[in-house]
Design a protein around this motif. Sequence first.
Motif, mmCIF file in Angstrom:
data_model
loop_
_atom_site.group_PDB
_atom_site.id
_atom_site.type_symbol
_atom_site.label_atom_id
_atom_site.label_comp_id
_atom_site.label_asym_id
_atom_site.label_seq_id
_atom_site.Cartn_x
_atom_site.Cartn_y
_atom_site.Cartn_z
ATOM 1 N N GLN A 1 0.884 -1.171 0.000
ATOM 2 C CA GLN A 1 0.000 0.000 0.000
ATOM 3 C C GLN A 1 0.913 1.210 0.000
ATOM 4 O O GLN A 1 1.581 1.475 1.003
ATOM 5 C CB GLN A 1 -0.938 0.014 1.211
ATOM 6 N N ALA B 1 -0.491 7.211 0.854
ATOM 7 C CA ALA B 1 0.041 8.340 0.133
ATOM 8 C C ALA B 1 1.580 8.297 0.093
ATOM 9 O O ALA B 1 2.186 8.562 -0.939
ATOM 10 C CB ALA B 1 -0.430 9.630 0.795
ATOM 11 N N PHE C 1 -6.062 -4.578 5.575
ATOM 12 C CA PHE C 1 -5.980 -3.376 4.738
ATOM 13 C C PHE C 1 -6.594 -2.222 5.521
ATOM 14 O O PHE C 1 -7.625 -2.368 6.149
ATOM 15 C CB PHE C 1 -6.760 -3.616 3.434
ATOM 16 N N MET D 1 -7.836 0.709 4.439
ATOM 17 C CA MET D 1 -8.969 1.425 3.852
ATOM 18 C C MET D 1 -9.809 0.456 3.026
ATOM 19 O O MET D 1 -9.698 -0.749 3.176
ATOM 20 C CB MET D 1 -8.456 2.573 2.976
ATOM 21 N N ALA E 1 -10.008 0.282 -0.623
ATOM 22 C CA ALA E 1 -9.291 -0.276 -1.762
ATOM 23 C C ALA E 1 -8.351 0.770 -2.331
ATOM 24 O O ALA E 1 -8.401 1.929 -1.933
ATOM 25 C CB ALA E 1 -10.277 -0.724 -2.844
ATOM 26 N N GLU F 1 -6.226 2.144 -6.008
ATOM 27 C CA GLU F 1 -6.311 2.168 -7.473
ATOM 28 C C GLU F 1 -4.981 1.975 -8.193
ATOM 29 O O GLU F 1 -4.830 2.461 -9.333
ATOM 30 C CB GLU F 1 -6.922 3.511 -7.901
ATOM 31 N N HIS G 1 -15.288 2.830 -8.290
ATOM 32 C CA HIS G 1 -14.457 3.945 -7.832
ATOM 33 C C HIS G 1 -12.991 3.714 -8.202
ATOM 34 O O HIS G 1 -12.356 4.576 -8.815
ATOM 35 C CB HIS G 1 -14.613 4.112 -6.319
ATOM 36 N N GLU G 2 -12.466 2.557 -7.847
ATOM 37 C CA GLU G 2 -11.050 2.295 -8.125
ATOM 38 C C GLU G 2 -10.803 2.224 -9.626
ATOM 39 O O GLU G 2 -9.799 2.726 -10.124
ATOM 40 C CB GLU G 2 -10.582 1.012 -7.437
ATOM 41 N N HIS H 1 -10.633 5.614 -11.179
ATOM 42 C CA HIS H 1 -9.373 6.307 -10.906
ATOM 43 C C HIS H 1 -8.370 6.132 -12.046
ATOM 44 O O HIS H 1 -7.433 6.921 -12.167
ATOM 45 C CB HIS H 1 -8.732 5.763 -9.627
ATOM 46 N N LYS I 1 -8.529 14.204 -7.444
ATOM 47 C CA LYS I 1 -8.844 12.843 -7.888
ATOM 48 C C LYS I 1 -9.965 12.220 -7.066
ATOM 49 O O LYS I 1 -10.790 11.485 -7.616
ATOM 50 C CB LYS I 1 -7.596 11.946 -7.884
ATOM 51 N N GLU I 2 -10.021 12.499 -5.766
ATOM 52 C CA GLU I 2 -11.002 11.796 -4.946
ATOM 53 C C GLU I 2 -12.408 12.385 -5.060
ATOM 54 O O GLU I 2 -13.383 11.661 -5.194
ATOM 55 C CB GLU I 2 -10.549 11.744 -3.479
ATOM 56 N N ASN J 1 -2.099 11.185 5.741
ATOM 57 C CA ASN J 1 -3.091 10.121 5.938
ATOM 58 C C ASN J 1 -4.309 10.605 6.726
ATOM 59 O O ASN J 1 -5.392 10.040 6.609
ATOM 60 C CB ASN J 1 -2.479 8.926 6.677
ATOM 61 N N TYR K 1 -7.530 11.974 4.399
ATOM 62 C CA TYR K 1 -8.413 11.147 3.561
ATOM 63 C C TYR K 1 -9.774 11.137 4.242
ATOM 64 O O TYR K 1 -10.164 10.147 4.847
ATOM 65 C CB TYR K 1 -7.821 9.750 3.359
ATOM 66 N N TYR L 1 -13.308 13.752 0.269
ATOM 67 C CA TYR L 1 -13.995 12.822 -0.629
ATOM 68 C C TYR L 1 -15.428 13.276 -0.926
ATOM 69 O O TYR L 1 -15.780 13.546 -2.069
ATOM 70 C CB TYR L 1 -14.039 11.417 0.002
ATOM 71 N N GLN M 1 -2.226 4.533 11.308
ATOM 72 C CA GLN M 1 -3.236 5.068 10.403
ATOM 73 C C GLN M 1 -4.654 4.768 10.882
ATOM 74 O O GLN M 1 -5.519 5.643 10.927
ATOM 75 C CB GLN M 1 -3.025 4.434 9.021
HETATM 76 N N1 TRP Z 1 -6.920 6.124 -3.044
HETATM 77 C C1 TRP Z 1 -7.724 5.204 -2.286
HETATM 78 C C2 TRP Z 1 -9.149 5.436 -2.755
HETATM 79 O O1 TRP Z 1 -9.602 5.089 -3.720
HETATM 80 C C3 TRP Z 1 -7.665 5.444 -0.818
HETATM 81 C C4 TRP Z 1 -6.683 4.645 -0.059
HETATM 82 C C5 TRP Z 1 -6.521 3.333 -0.070
HETATM 83 C C6 TRP Z 1 -5.761 5.109 0.882
HETATM 84 N N2 TRP Z 1 -5.580 2.964 0.828
HETATM 85 C C7 TRP Z 1 -5.098 4.027 1.422
HETATM 86 C C8 TRP Z 1 -5.452 6.347 1.353
HETATM 87 C C9 TRP Z 1 -4.150 4.165 2.403
HETATM 88 C C10 TRP Z 1 -4.494 6.491 2.321
HETATM 89 C C11 TRP Z 1 -3.848 5.395 2.840
HETATM 90 O O2 TRP Z 1 -9.936 6.137 -2.351
#
Ligand code: TRP
Length: 847
Positions: free
Chosen positions: A120, A123, A251, A253, A255, A257, A290-291, A294, A312-313, A366, A369, A374, A797
Amino acid sequence: MRDAAPQTIYLADYTPFGFTVEEVHLTFDLAPSATRVTSRIRFAPNPDATDSTFFLHGENLSLISARIDGESVTPTLTAEGLTCDVPNMPFLWEAEVQIDPAANTALEGLYQSNGMYCTQCEAEGFRKITFYPDRPDVMSTFTVRINGPHATLLSNGNPVAAGDGWAEWHDPWPKPAYLFALVAGELVAHRDTFTTSEGRHVDLALYVRPGDEGKCAFGMEALKASMTWDEEVYGRAYDLDVFNIVAVDDFNMGAMENKGLNIFNASAVLASPETSTDMNFERIEAIIAHEYFHNWTGNRITCRDWFQLCLKEGLTVFRDSQFTADMRSEPVKRISDVIDLRGRQFPEDQGPLAHPVRPESFQEINNFYTATVYEKGAEVIRMLKTLVGDDAYAKALDLYFDRHDGQACTIEDWLAVFTDATGRDLTQFKRWYSQAGTPRVAVSESYEDNTYTLTFAQSTPPSATTADPQPQVIPLAVGLLAPDGSEAMGTQILELTEASQTFSFPGQAAKPVPSILRGFSAPIVLDHGADHAFLLAHDTDPFTRWEAARNLARTSLMNTLTKGTVPDSAWLDGIAKVLSDDSLDPAYRALMLGLPGQSELAADLHRDGHIPDPDTIWTAVTNLKQALSDQMRDDLADLYTAQQVTAPYRPDAAQAGKRTLGNAMLSLITRQDGGDTAQTQYDAADNMTQQLAALANLIRAGRGDAALATFEAQWKDDRLVMDKWFGLQVMEAKPDDAADTAKALTGHADFNWKNPNRFRATLGALAGHHAGFHAKDGSGYTLLADWLIQLDPVNPQTTARMCAAFQTWRRYDAIRQSMIGKELDRIASTPNLSRDTTEMITRIREA
Ligand code: TRP
Ligand code: ZN
């Protein structure tokens, strides 16, 4: 390892990196505790940069060797990375580092989940894999070789070659490091294919752990539907020969992209009728979309820096909401999104964590988010589309993709595209990106000489980041209804730009009833003493009609809470009528029945100058439900029966809507029969939606023990179902028992607290149980704080995100505030607290 002293990063300080990256080659020699990562990176001086310091991010890396153009070099190392003298011309950087995926519990960088390797990087996780300019405006092609004894070896882009114990991948699309991904393990693939509108043949695969093969079909269908939709609606086709999705148990979050290799929380992709609810299916469909979306809004066009995250979000959330509206029901999706916005984003925007859609400073990205970035970010785009119109929106998006493909962009770039496509000055509109806080709009009216007049006054309370908010551009969708209920004026978009503004509607033979904020055309709070019962009966807009029901319920509850009155017949009668109206979609009827959240009621009380008491709110809501159940007693069985689905289970909107309404009836029935019908439904259930709803009712009726035991025996080997078992017991507990229930569950052998899904299922459920979390004795606060302190060194996180449970603390009485204050102090004074959690607690305490 301890984070360095917190440092604040500012949007205003942006400068480009001193070098461009021409290409990246990575080799991974996988081993659980000693993975070797070899990088070969071609750098060149960046002509657009003024600062030529060669700084590469790197955290928790053991540097084995470094070379420039083949010559060994000795960089200067710090906890954040390295600097090195480099030539003033293109050069080849080579480095070898060692990392420890098995010890990586933070789930950021390269880590292991049930023995499977995964990454992962968003960011700032790539810097935990190797030394690199880990910032989104540095883009490059990647070639990756993976050496490891695993059946499945995956990275971004297209497969180049593979053999026994190795595989090589090449991603031809330049991308920032946050989109890098690698997966290795003993996985099984559910495969399909897709041919794009451009004639490209794409191999699709969903990789899962053996045993989960039966939970892939729905996600694959959702992927193909997303690919088709993006071609048809946005003209965007896929651009690689393969598209892979991997399901991972651990994980942080939903998911991620990563280009050509999306990585999903198993809960966001695995589905079967027996183990997933209708809500799970809908969420999975939305996250897959969503993914996938992206790939264009995020990957082909990415962000210049993390302050631009909403670029992007916000856009991708807006796109996935359009997709869901098209796949299912537009009004139901819109109302659900508004409920979610009010439940998650409004408290953020109205409390100590308030920040603009585009923040201007942060310590730990982090922590940003957020629902504001969003969901409010998506609302801002929805408003933009409303203001310019559908055709101009389409034109602007075409221009955006044309002009910025392959670039790392800003909100200024995004707005310039709309200005250039439409000629519209968006200077004032841009305040939606820079000002925090939820605008309130007060409405007053007059009627004279056949002219109806509406006056709107907007104001936004000051907040942590926005001391003096200025008027914003607010598109208000307004219609007028004649006294007989017919439409006197169809929907018009009124544009508020001033603090106070008046609009006149001549030619009204009688004083009309206004229907304001149709479709929830702006993310605001509307203060409007309208005739809600009339609107509930007659409004033609599904959102404002639903809102009328919600306002009647709110009024009834607020009167009970502030004046001790009994449930209001206006709501009871109005709802009874709607419920029996078979011309209305069952899903819509079920939404009509919903009550404002208890935390939302607490916020309303606080705003009106009262001190909310969580127990009293819980009782008022319970009594209102009981009153509806009593009033409808004779109709409930018929309504319930009418919603039963006899056809084989399908997760589509039509069937799901019937189950939602049927189960709403079940909860009213349980208030009459003490759970007999629920027990029958539980025993007969052949899908998780019906089984779980029945179980919830049995617990609520105080007779859930037997079913909880059989449920556990039936599902003990299914992690995702057991998450529901953990969560439901807390959610359905009586206020006084919620903390004890959660505490007992944390002692269960299957309470794997390092797994974010299980931690959230249990402690997140407590934080979401308003009266339970705020129990008078403070047990909810102490339990959550204990666990946050325990989790922080393992997974900062997830810990930091859950601190938000305390963000509303200033609403409550002095005793509760003092108890929460002590817990916040206790967390803050924990030795070696992470940067993530430190920032969150500091912001919450400074309120
Ligand atoms: N970019 C991912 C989304 O579609 C968000 C995400 C997934 C994320 N894992 C993460 C953000 C870990 C920060 C840390 O929205
Ligand atoms: Zn996203």
